[in-house]
Motif scaffolding. Structure first.
Motif, PDB file in Angstrom:
ATOM      1  N   GLU A   1      75.922  32.386  46.023  1.00  0.00           N
ATOM      2  CA  GLU A   1      76.954  31.667  46.757  1.00  0.00           C
ATOM      3  C   GLU A   1      76.794  31.849  48.260  1.00  0.00           C
ATOM      4  N   ASN A   2      76.582  30.708  48.966  1.00  0.00           N
ATOM      5  CA  ASN A   2      76.529  30.690  50.431  1.00  0.00           C
ATOM      6  C   ASN A   2      75.410  31.551  50.995  1.00  0.00           C
ATOM      7  N   SER A   3      74.317  31.756  50.248  1.00  0.00           N
ATOM      8  CA  SER A   3      73.278  32.669  50.716  1.00  0.00           C
ATOM      9  C   SER A   3      72.530  32.140  51.920  1.00  0.00           C
ATOM     10  N   GLU A   4      72.617  30.824  52.161  1.00  0.00           N
ATOM     11  CA  GLU A   4      71.840  30.276  53.259  1.00  0.00           C
ATOM     12  C   GLU A   4      72.720  29.759  54.407  1.00  0.00           C
ATOM     13  N   HIS A   5      74.009  30.010  54.337  1.00  0.00           N
ATOM     14  CA  HIS A   5      74.856  29.410  55.372  1.00  0.00           C
ATOM     15  C   HIS A   5      74.655  30.114  56.719  1.00  0.00           C
ATOM     16  N   ALA A   6      75.089  29.444  57.757  1.00  0.00           N
ATOM     17  CA  ALA A   6      74.882  29.946  59.122  1.00  0.00           C
ATOM     18  C   ALA A   6      75.731  31.172  59.385  1.00  0.00           C
ATOM     19  N   GLU A   7      75.386  31.883  60.465  1.00  0.00           N
ATOM     20  CA  GLU A   7      76.184  33.027  60.886  1.00  0.00           C
ATOM     21  C   GLU A   7      77.610  32.570  61.196  1.00  0.00           C
ATOM     22  N   HIS A   8      78.550  33.490  61.123  1.00  0.00           N
ATOM     23  CA  HIS A   8      79.945  33.183  61.399  1.00  0.00           C
ATOM     24  C   HIS A   8      80.316  33.709  62.781  1.00  0.00           C
ATOM     25  N   PRO A   9      80.310  32.861  63.797  1.00  0.00           N
ATOM     26  CA  PRO A   9      80.655  33.359  65.124  1.00  0.00           C
ATOM     27  C   PRO A   9      82.062  33.918  65.208  1.00  0.00           C
ATOM     28  N   GLU A  10      82.994  33.409  64.380  1.00  0.00           N
ATOM     29  CA  GLU A  10      84.365  33.910  64.423  1.00  0.00           C
ATOM     30  C   GLU A  10      84.447  35.371  64.006  1.00  0.00           C
ATOM     31  N   HIS A  11      83.478  35.842  63.190  1.00  0.00           N
ATOM     32  CA  HIS A  11      83.524  37.213  62.720  1.00  0.00           C
ATOM     33  C   HIS A  11      83.111  38.212  63.786  1.00  0.00           C
ATOM     34  N   SER A  12      82.547  37.715  64.893  1.00  0.00           N
ATOM     35  CA  SER A  12      82.167  38.611  65.978  1.00  0.00           C
ATOM     36  C   SER A  12      83.328  38.881  66.918  1.00  0.00           C
ATOM     37  N   GLU A  13      84.447  38.247  66.668  1.00  0.00           N
ATOM     38  CA  GLU A  13      85.643  38.451  67.465  1.00  0.00           C
ATOM     39  C   GLU A  13      86.623  39.308  66.687  1.00  0.00           C
ATOM     40  N   GLY A  14      87.088  40.382  67.290  1.00  0.00           N
ATOM     41  CA  GLY A  14      87.982  41.293  66.597  1.00  0.00           C
ATOM     42  C   GLY A  14      89.206  40.589  66.046  1.00  0.00           C
ATOM     43  N   GLY A  15      89.471  40.754  64.757  1.00  0.00           N
ATOM     44  CA  GLY A  15      90.665  40.211  64.135  1.00  0.00           C
ATOM     45  C   GLY A  15      90.600  38.767  63.730  1.00  0.00           C
ATOM     46  N   ARG A  16      89.468  38.092  63.987  1.00  0.00           N
ATOM     47  CA  ARG A  16      89.390  36.672  63.660  1.00  0.00           C
ATOM     48  C   ARG A  16      88.512  36.465  62.435  1.00  0.00           C
TER      49      ARG A  16
ATOM     50  N   LYS B   1      89.106  27.201  62.158  1.00  0.00           N
ATOM     51  CA  LYS B   1      90.022  26.068  62.058  1.00  0.00           C
ATOM     52  C   LYS B   1      89.342  24.862  61.415  1.00  0.00           C
ATOM     53  N   GLY B   2      90.018  24.328  60.399  1.00  0.00           N
ATOM     54  CA  GLY B   2      89.527  23.134  59.727  1.00  0.00           C
ATOM     55  C   GLY B   2      88.477  23.390  58.662  1.00  0.00           C
ATOM     56  N   LYS B   3      88.112  24.664  58.437  1.00  0.00           N
ATOM     57  CA  LYS B   3      87.031  24.957  57.500  1.00  0.00           C
ATOM     58  C   LYS B   3      87.506  25.887  56.385  1.00  0.00           C
ATOM     59  N   GLU B   4      86.772  25.847  55.273  1.00  0.00           N
ATOM     60  CA  GLU B   4      87.029  26.818  54.219  1.00  0.00           C
ATOM     61  C   GLU B   4      86.339  28.135  54.569  1.00  0.00           C
ATOM     62  N   PHE B   5      86.808  29.216  53.998  1.00  0.00           N
ATOM     63  CA  PHE B   5      86.184  30.512  54.227  1.00  0.00           C
ATOM     64  C   PHE B   5      84.943  30.636  53.366  1.00  0.00           C
ATOM     65  N   THR B   6      83.832  31.019  53.992  1.00  0.00           N
ATOM     66  CA  THR B   6      82.596  31.288  53.253  1.00  0.00           C
ATOM     67  C   THR B   6      82.139  32.692  53.598  1.00  0.00           C
ATOM     68  N   ARG B   7      81.750  33.434  52.580  1.00  0.00           N
ATOM     69  CA  ARG B   7      81.336  34.822  52.773  1.00  0.00           C
ATOM     70  C   ARG B   7      79.829  34.900  52.958  1.00  0.00           C
ATOM     71  N   ASP B   8      79.389  35.632  53.984  1.00  0.00           N
ATOM     72  CA  ASP B   8      77.971  35.868  54.183  1.00  0.00           C
ATOM     73  C   ASP B   8      77.524  36.903  53.154  1.00  0.00           C
TER      74      ASP B   8
ATOM     75  N   PRO C   1      71.653  41.909  62.768  1.00  0.00           N
ATOM     76  CA  PRO C   1      72.384  40.718  63.214  1.00  0.00           C
ATOM     77  C   PRO C   1      73.686  40.407  62.499  1.00  0.00           C
ATOM     78  N   ARG C   2      73.979  41.106  61.396  1.00  0.00           N
ATOM     79  CA  ARG C   2      75.129  40.695  60.601  1.00  0.00           C
ATOM     80  C   ARG C   2      76.237  41.734  60.645  1.00  0.00           C
ATOM     81  N   GLY C   3      77.271  41.526  59.819  1.00  0.00           N
ATOM     82  CA  GLY C   3      78.425  42.403  59.850  1.00  0.00           C
ATOM     83  C   GLY C   3      78.102  43.822  59.398  1.00  0.00           C
ATOM     84  N   ILE C   4      78.823  44.780  59.970  1.00  0.00           N
ATOM     85  CA  ILE C   4      78.681  46.188  59.593  1.00  0.00           C
ATOM     86  C   ILE C   4      79.635  46.422  58.432  1.00  0.00           C
ATOM     87  N   THR C   5      79.114  46.375  57.216  1.00  0.00           N
ATOM     88  CA  THR C   5      79.964  46.366  56.035  1.00  0.00           C
ATOM     89  C   THR C   5      79.913  47.682  55.271  1.00  0.00           C
TER      90      THR C   5
END
Length: 356
Positions: free
Chosen positions: A8-23, A27-34, A128-132
């Motif tokens: 699921e969503n393995s090839e989608h683009a990076e999420h710029p909103e996730h680089s902002e604290g708390g965001r 807007k206007g999009k469904e949530f996709t998990r990297d 390059p991705r989230g610290i999970t």
């Protein structure tokens, strides 16, 4: 990585909103998990360069996070405490990283770092991705080996067998793997990740779609569990671990905070009984810190809770009420036994759970 979580969503683009604290919403999009994780594995034969070795690795897993909670439960059920140490970051984080603010001096006592980000950068200075979480760190180098949470728990079951406790359950039995994988696939897409698609939906349409998918699958689970004690077979398996970490957070967080509010978990007889059965089973409820769970979601997600007010409720005493699920038969640990008492230093803080 398990197939359902890799596809699921393995090839989608990076999420710029996730680089902002708390965001977390766009807007206007469904949530996709990297779902692109570090897929290096720790195996008996060490084929990826990391052989199973007691004392070498540290599991970093925040109690607040459902994906990390899985690894904490499996480690405890299998009795791997002596083989793999546990580091627990605090319940909140910023855009950069999870931090070890619960430890003396704000540093992990084994890794000597303030932020989990440091262990990721020790592996890749330009990660390059989230610290999970969860993440397994090689204590000899201080670098993350893997954060592939789906494969991680399967490997704890299958690759670390020589270090399992006496009486450890078989959480991924060979003869049931096809069915477990199929159940896990639906549960991940529609329930584990489904609550996030509701909560982080960026449009009414995205929310409505996610909501419908979530409740269709919760109703399917309600029907499935009405006549059987566990999700697959007559013992606890990996499938139960994966569903439990979402259910235990449902009324405290997802019902209100993520708008998953058709009804509460406590209003679904089979699922509520099933969740209480597991909660009262050693290895499950004794890993749950409701205070940290609520603080994480309500404080970190400032785009959907800008006031950062953490609610007082719900009443947690119901988790200890009789569930009656034993009437359905089943053997929680198969031919094995329950894990012993929680280790000193790994217990949930008093007042943070009805069990504590």
């Amino acid at each position: 990585m398990a197939p359902e979580e890799k596809s699921e969503n393995s090839e989608h683009a990076e999420h710029p909103e996730h680089s902002e604290g708390g965001r977390y919403t766009a807007k206007g999009k469904e949530f996709t998990r990297d779902t692109r994780y570090i897929q290096t594995r720790i195996t008996t034969d060490g084929r990826d360069g990391f052989p199973v070795e007691a004392g070498r690795y540290r599991l970093v897993a925040a109690r607040a996070c459902p994906w990390a909670n899985r690894a904490i439960i499996v480690r405890r059920l299998l009795g791997l405490e002596d083989a793999i140490s546990l580091g627990t970051p605090g319940p909140t984080h910023d855009a950069r990283s999870w931090t070890f603010d619960l430890d003396p001096g704000g540093k992990d006592p084994v890794l000597g770092i303030e932020r989990l980000q440091e262990a990721y950068f020790a592996r890749d200075p330009e990660y390059p991705r989230g610290i999970t979480v969860p993440a397994i760190v090689d204590t000899t180098t201080g670098a993350v080996v893997t954060n592939d949470f789906a494969q991680m728990t399967l490997d704890l079951s299958s690759e670390w067998v020589d270090h399992h406790r006496d009486g450890a359950p078989d959480l991924y039995p060979e003869g049931l793997r096809e069915e477990i994988d199929a159940v896990n696939d639906r549960v991940f897409r529609e329930v584990n990740n489904g609550v996030y698609r509701c909560g982080f939906a960026g449009s009414q349409e995205a929310y409505d779609t996610a909501y419908a998918r979530l409740w269709e699958s919760l109703d399917w689970l309600e029907d499935r569990l009405a006549g059987q004690r566990y999700l697959v077979g007559d013992t606890i398996t990996e499938a139960d671990v994966r569903l439990f970490t979402t259910l235990v957070r449902f009324d405290a967080v997802y019902h209100g905070h993520f708008k998953c509010n058709r009804n509460k978990l406590s209003e679904m007889p089979a699922l509520w009984g099933y969740a209480r059965d597991l909660f009262q089973t050693p290895g499950f409820g004794d890993t749950i810190d409701f205070a940290q769970i609520k603080e994480h979601y309500y404080v970190v997600h400032t785009d959907i809770n800008p006031t950062q007010i953490v609610p007082q409720g719900p009443d947690l005493s119901g988790w200890l009420t009789a569930h009656g699920r034993d009437q359905l038969g089943g053997r929680p640990f198969g031919g094995g036994s329950a894990p012993g008492p929680v280790r000193e230093g790994e217990r949930v803080e008093a007042g943070h759970s009805p069990l504590a």
